[in-house]
Design a protein around this motif. Structure first.
Motif, PDB file in Angstrom:
ATOM      1  N   ARG A  13      59.092  44.025  23.429  1.00  0.00           N
ATOM      2  CA  ARG A  13      58.024  43.823  22.441  1.00  0.00           C
ATOM      3  C   ARG A  13      56.703  44.338  22.972  1.00  0.00           C
ATOM      4  N   ARG A  14      56.443  44.132  24.273  1.00  0.00           N
ATOM      5  CA  ARG A  14      55.202  44.644  24.867  1.00  0.00           C
ATOM      6  C   ARG A  14      55.203  46.167  24.893  1.00  0.00           C
ATOM      7  N   GLN A  15      56.333  46.784  25.228  1.00  0.00           N
ATOM      8  CA  GLN A  15      56.415  48.235  25.236  1.00  0.00           C
ATOM      9  C   GLN A  15      56.206  48.797  23.830  1.00  0.00           C
ATOM     10  N   HIS A  16      56.808  48.181  22.852  1.00  0.00           N
ATOM     11  CA  HIS A  16      56.639  48.619  21.461  1.00  0.00           C
ATOM     12  C   HIS A  16      55.172  48.517  21.044  1.00  0.00           C
ATOM     13  N   SER A  17      54.519  47.417  21.360  1.00  0.00           N
ATOM     14  CA  SER A  17      53.108  47.243  21.003  1.00  0.00           C
ATOM     15  C   SER A  17      52.228  48.264  21.707  1.00  0.00           C
ATOM     16  N   LYS A  18      52.532  48.549  22.975  1.00  0.00           N
ATOM     17  CA  LYS A  18      51.751  49.521  23.732  1.00  0.00           C
ATOM     18  C   LYS A  18      51.929  50.917  23.145  1.00  0.00           C
ATOM     19  N   LEU A  20      52.746  51.640  20.049  1.00  0.00           N
ATOM     20  CA  LEU A  20      52.086  51.637  18.751  1.00  0.00           C
ATOM     21  C   LEU A  20      50.581  51.837  18.912  1.00  0.00           C
ATOM     22  N   MET A  21      49.988  51.179  19.894  1.00  0.00           N
ATOM     23  CA  MET A  21      48.564  51.335  20.160  1.00  0.00           C
ATOM     24  C   MET A  21      48.259  52.761  20.644  1.00  0.00           C
ATOM     25  N   TYR A  23      49.937  55.466  19.877  1.00  0.00           N
ATOM     26  CA  TYR A  23      50.041  56.308  18.692  1.00  0.00           C
ATOM     27  C   TYR A  23      48.752  56.264  17.883  1.00  0.00           C
ATOM     28  N   ARG A  24      48.247  55.072  17.666  1.00  0.00           N
ATOM     29  CA  ARG A  24      47.028  54.913  16.876  1.00  0.00           C
ATOM     30  C   ARG A  24      45.827  55.567  17.556  1.00  0.00           C
ATOM     31  N   GLY A  78      50.738  53.305  29.433  1.00  0.00           N
ATOM     32  CA  GLY A  78      51.009  53.792  28.089  1.00  0.00           C
ATOM     33  C   GLY A  78      51.398  55.263  28.081  1.00  0.00           C
TER      34      GLY A  78
END
Length: 92
Positions: A13-18, A20-21, A23-24, A78
């Motif tokens: 979940r932390r890797q996915h959030s990182k 996603l951030m 990408y943004r 990241g």
């Protein structure tokens, strides 16, 4: 209980959030400039492609860090995660 429910681990979940951030930030969806902490790789020794706008794979240079704090900072970790993504996920 997490395994029984089929939920992803905290690490995933932390890797996915990182990612996603990242990408943004990379695609300008947030007001955080990516040019200062992130430098795109122009050449690659692992055949990741060059930096151009017609279907190039986006990879980032990871600077050497002597301390764990720097190595595990957001942009360094990241960029490392981003560089591990498959080609079809990182094409411009």
């Amino acid at each position: 209980m997490i395994a029984d429910l089929g939920l992803p681990t905290l690490e995933l979940r932390r890797q996915h959030s990182k990612l996603l951030m990242m990408y943004r930030i990379i695609y300008g969806l947030l007001d955080i400039p990516a040019t200062d902490p992130l430098r795109r790789s122009i050449t690659s020794t692992r055949a990741h492609g060059l930096e151009n706008m017609d279907g190039a794979v986006v990879r980032y240079w990871i600077p050497y860090g002597r301390t764990d704090t720097y190595r595990h900072s957001f942009f360094i970790s990241g960029a490392r995660l981003w560089n591990q993504l498959s080609k079809h996920l990182t094409v411009l």
